[in-house]
Design an enzyme around this catalytic site. Structure first.
Site, PDB file in Angstrom:
ATOM      1  N   SER A  82       0.807  -1.215   0.000  1.00  0.00           N
ATOM      2  CA  SER A  82       0.000   0.000   0.000  1.00  0.00           C
ATOM      3  C   SER A  82       0.850   1.280   0.000  1.00  0.00           C
ATOM      4  O   SER A  82       1.621   1.503  -0.910  1.00  0.00           O
ATOM      5  CB  SER A  82      -0.934  -0.084   1.203  1.00  0.00           C
ATOM      6  OG  SER A  82      -1.798   0.987   1.256  1.00  0.00           O
ATOM      7  N   ASP A 303      -1.493   1.474  -3.693  1.00  0.00           N
ATOM      8  CA  ASP A 303      -2.242   0.375  -4.322  1.00  0.00           C
ATOM      9  C   ASP A 303      -3.656   0.817  -4.697  1.00  0.00           C
ATOM     10  O   ASP A 303      -4.517  -0.013  -4.999  1.00  0.00           O
ATOM     11  CB  ASP A 303      -2.269  -0.878  -3.436  1.00  0.00           C
ATOM     12  CG  ASP A 303      -2.944  -0.648  -2.106  1.00  0.00           C
ATOM     13  OD1 ASP A 303      -3.026   0.518  -1.681  1.00  0.00           O
ATOM     14  OD2 ASP A 303      -3.390  -1.627  -1.481  1.00  0.00           O
ATOM     15  N   ARG A 524      -3.177   4.365  20.771  1.00  0.00           N
ATOM     16  CA  ARG A 524      -3.376   2.935  20.460  1.00  0.00           C
ATOM     17  C   ARG A 524      -2.121   2.381  19.783  1.00  0.00           C
ATOM     18  O   ARG A 524      -1.385   3.133  19.117  1.00  0.00           O
ATOM     19  CB  ARG A 524      -4.602   2.718  19.567  1.00  0.00           C
ATOM     20  CG  ARG A 524      -4.563   3.477  18.280  1.00  0.00           C
ATOM     21  CD  ARG A 524      -5.717   3.141  17.368  1.00  0.00           C
ATOM     22  NE  ARG A 524      -5.493   1.923  16.625  1.00  0.00           N
ATOM     23  CZ  ARG A 524      -4.739   1.842  15.526  1.00  0.00           C
ATOM     24  NH1 ARG A 524      -4.103   2.909  15.054  1.00  0.00           N
ATOM     25  NH2 ARG A 524      -4.602   0.693  14.903  1.00  0.00           N
ATOM     26  N   PRO A 525      -1.892   1.081  19.960  1.00  0.00           N
ATOM     27  CA  PRO A 525      -0.753   0.496  19.256  1.00  0.00           C
ATOM     28  C   PRO A 525      -1.114   0.343  17.786  1.00  0.00           C
ATOM     29  O   PRO A 525      -2.243  -0.013  17.465  1.00  0.00           O
ATOM     30  CB  PRO A 525      -0.598  -0.881  19.921  1.00  0.00           C
ATOM     31  CG  PRO A 525      -1.963  -1.206  20.438  1.00  0.00           C
ATOM     32  CD  PRO A 525      -2.636   0.089  20.768  1.00  0.00           C
ATOM     33  N   THR A 528      -0.017  -1.998  11.967  1.00  0.00           N
ATOM     34  CA  THR A 528       0.788  -2.228  10.763  1.00  0.00           C
ATOM     35  C   THR A 528       2.257  -1.831  10.931  1.00  0.00           C
ATOM     36  O   THR A 528       3.076  -2.166  10.093  1.00  0.00           O
ATOM     37  CB  THR A 528       0.232  -1.420   9.564  1.00  0.00           C
ATOM     38  OG1 THR A 528       0.306  -0.031   9.913  1.00  0.00           O
ATOM     39  CG2 THR A 528      -1.194  -1.781   9.245  1.00  0.00           C
TER      40      THR A 528
END
Ligand code: NG1
Ligand code: ZN
Length: 562
Positions: A82, A303, A524-525, A528
């Site tokens: 991506s 992408d 937040r973790p 990706t």
């Protein structure tokens, strides 16, 4: 290792031994690198391409297992990373409906990819096939594609080696270099039993889009020219194919189309660059193409499943971003108005709902809720948004970064198809709603389809970018990537708006947020990347910046770095 086919008493056992031998030979060719731990995350596997050949071989095996488990339904495999830089690559599986892989299978992908040796891979494969009750004698069908990354062809070979292990029971369809959403479309169209979704080819995709767009634009064309930043990726090729099919209803000027220049993919361009930097790609800035008042442009990602729009403020010349939230709001309001015009019977009334994540700008949520449009907030990741959107008659979902689409439920389509229009106006509204359901990719976010959606709504409203932008003013915001020693200690809850762990951290964040006018922040973790993300918004840019810095410090403290 080798299995002895000749001594096997039955044909099935003989074939099974041949299969295991073939898998073992492939696994030896593609050994797992040591000291790498793979996770099938929000976007499948994604890391440096050099670390991926063994993963691709094993994903090939899993795709076949999934298809055989589903009695030969066609499964998709997309090789892409991506918006990541060029040395990265990745792979994800697509289920028969065109949606992301069933989440319960993500763990199987992770398990296969982490087997340290050929022996352990054979053993895990056999256990999986048994536990998942896969009948290996079933046929399998796979469609696969890859983006323009130089590492694509080598990784595709590893993937194909996985398929080939199963011999002739696997039928494959290599779409070649293609966008992620076209691959999803082909998977969905291939499995569509009704035969109405569209021809399962790139040509079928282009024709379906072009036909719906022409219907919707009617005699409003040709539209004002649009500049499209293709991120030097596969979107450039898809756009070229599409414009050849569409003709001149929408004059498109493609930019950043250097798909074969090394290092250019996503480099200082594309949707992620524009959204993160909140600025024009330097190539577009220096070209001056946007300086003519009223000119609008958009950027695809690498992408072509994300899109953001932008333009320059007419008098101030400042950069104005029209991101996924702005698209969701404009589209939801427009479809809502069309439903009113359609004047459907009471029992066929349709509701438009919007699905967002915590990253949606607070102003967009306020705009929608104050106009009685239902809004749900779900965790990051397209699969969450997609499923939540399926609960509405017409579900609009967009991530702020520009990944999104609009889903029409089966009931909505039935209601529209069986409606008795009360006037030429209502007949027209119904016809247009049905054309939107054809124009909008029903499988996944799609930059090209979303671009046509935006262009259609602007044309119907008679708006330029500035009128679209006038709906609401984004709250200033900041997104920060914080590198921490171990991101797994950060556990988020409540659609990722609160931290559950490390304990006590959320209270400290709440105390800090209170000090800022219209402040909102969450942590937040990432799913990706190896980092924790901090988002902050507040009334002014300085306050948003200061809040982001303060919360980043809290995160560093909580991770034991300070
Ligand atoms: P992570 O890395 O989990 O934040 C990012 C995007 C998601 C989604 C995925 C998949 C942000 C803040 N996060 O996820 O929205 O698009 O990548 O590509 O944009
Ligand atoms: Zn993408």
């Amino acid at each position: 290792m080798s299995f002895s086919p000749n001594k096997s008493p039955t044909k099935a056992a003989h074939e099974h031994a041949l299969l295991l031998n073939a898998i073992a030979a492939g696994a030896n060719e593609y050994p797992k690198p040591e000291h790498v731990n793979y996770t099938y995350g929000t976007a499948g596997f994604r890391t440096l391409a050099t670390k991926l050949p063994s993963v691709l071989f094993r994903v090939g095996l899993l795709a076949v297992l999934r298809s055989k488990r589903l009695e030969g339904a066609t499964i998709g495999v997309m090789v892409t990373a991506s918006h990541n830089p060029e040395p990265d690559n990745g792979v994800k599986l697509v289920d028969p409906s065109g949606e992301m892989l069933d989440p319960t299978w993500e763990a199987h992908a992770t398990a296969l990819s982490n087997c340290p040796s050929t022996e352990s891979l054979i053993s895990t494969f056999t256990t999986l096939a048994t536990h998942l009750r896969v009948d290996l004698s079933q046929p399998a069908n796979i469609v696969y594609a890859y983006d323009t990354r130089p590492s694509g062809p080598e990784l595709i070979k590893a993937l194909e080696r996985g398929f080939e292990s199963f011999g002739e029971s696997v039928k494959t369809n290599n779409l070649g270099v293609t966008t992620t959403p076209i691959l999803h479309y082909v998977v969905k169209a291939t499995n569509d039993k009704t035969g109405t979704y569209g021809e399962p080819t790139k040509k079928g995709y282009n024709e379906k889009m072009a036909k719906a767009f022409r219907t919707l634009i009617g005699n409003r064309g040709p539209l004002a020219p649009l500049y499209v930043d293709c991120a030097n990726g596969v979107g450039a090729l898809a756009l070229q194919d599409f414009t050849a099919t569409l003709g001149d209803v929408l004059p498109i000027n493609p930019l950043n189309t250097s798909t074969s220049t090394q290092g250019s993919l996503n480099h200082s361009c594309g949707a992620d660059f524009v959204k993160t930097k909140q600025a024009l790609p330097p190539s577009i800035q220096s070209s001056g193409v946007l300086s003519k008042a009223g000119t609008r442009a958009c950027s695809f990602d690498g992408d072509a499943d994300r899109i953001v729009y932008y333009y320059l403020h007419e008098s101030k010349g400042t950069f104005r971003l029209l991101d996924g939230d702005k698209i969701a709001v404009m589209v939801a309001m427009f479809l809502g108005d069309l439903i009113v015009k359609a004047k459907l019977d009471e029992e066929h009334k349709l509701e438009v709902g919007v699905v967002q994540t915590a990253y949606a700008n607070g102003s967009s949520t306020k705009y929608l809720t104050s106009r009685n449009i239902p809004v749900s907030c779900v965790p990051t990741g397209v699969k969450h948004l997609h499923h939540a959107a399926q609960r509405y008659d017409i579900g609009v979902y967009f991530e702020a970064n520009g990944h999104g689409t609009v889903l029409f439920s089966d009931q909505a389509i039935k209601a529209l198809k069986s409606a008795n229009p009360q006037s030429p106006d209502s007949a027209n509204a119904i016809k247009n709603l049905l054309a939107f359901s054809e124009l909008i990719n029903q499988a996944v976010g799609d930059a090209l389809s979303d671009m046509l959606l935006v262009e259609t709504v602007l044309a119907h409203r008679g708006w330029g970018a500035a009128e679209w932008d006038a709906g609401y003013e984004d709250l200033p915001n900041r997104l920060v990537k914080v590198e921490v020693p171990d991101r797994s200690i950060f556990v988020a809850t409540d659609a990722e708006r609160k931290l559950q762990h490390p304990q006590g951290l959320q209270d400290t964040i709440d105390e800090t947020v209170k000090k800022y006018d219209m402040g909102r922040s969450f942590v937040r973790p990432s799913g990706t990347e190896d980092c924790v993300r901090v988002y902050a918004e507040a009334k002014t840019a300085t306050e948003a910046e200061n809040l982001a810095v303060a919360v980043t410090d809290i995160v560093k403290f909580g991770s034991g770095q300070v």
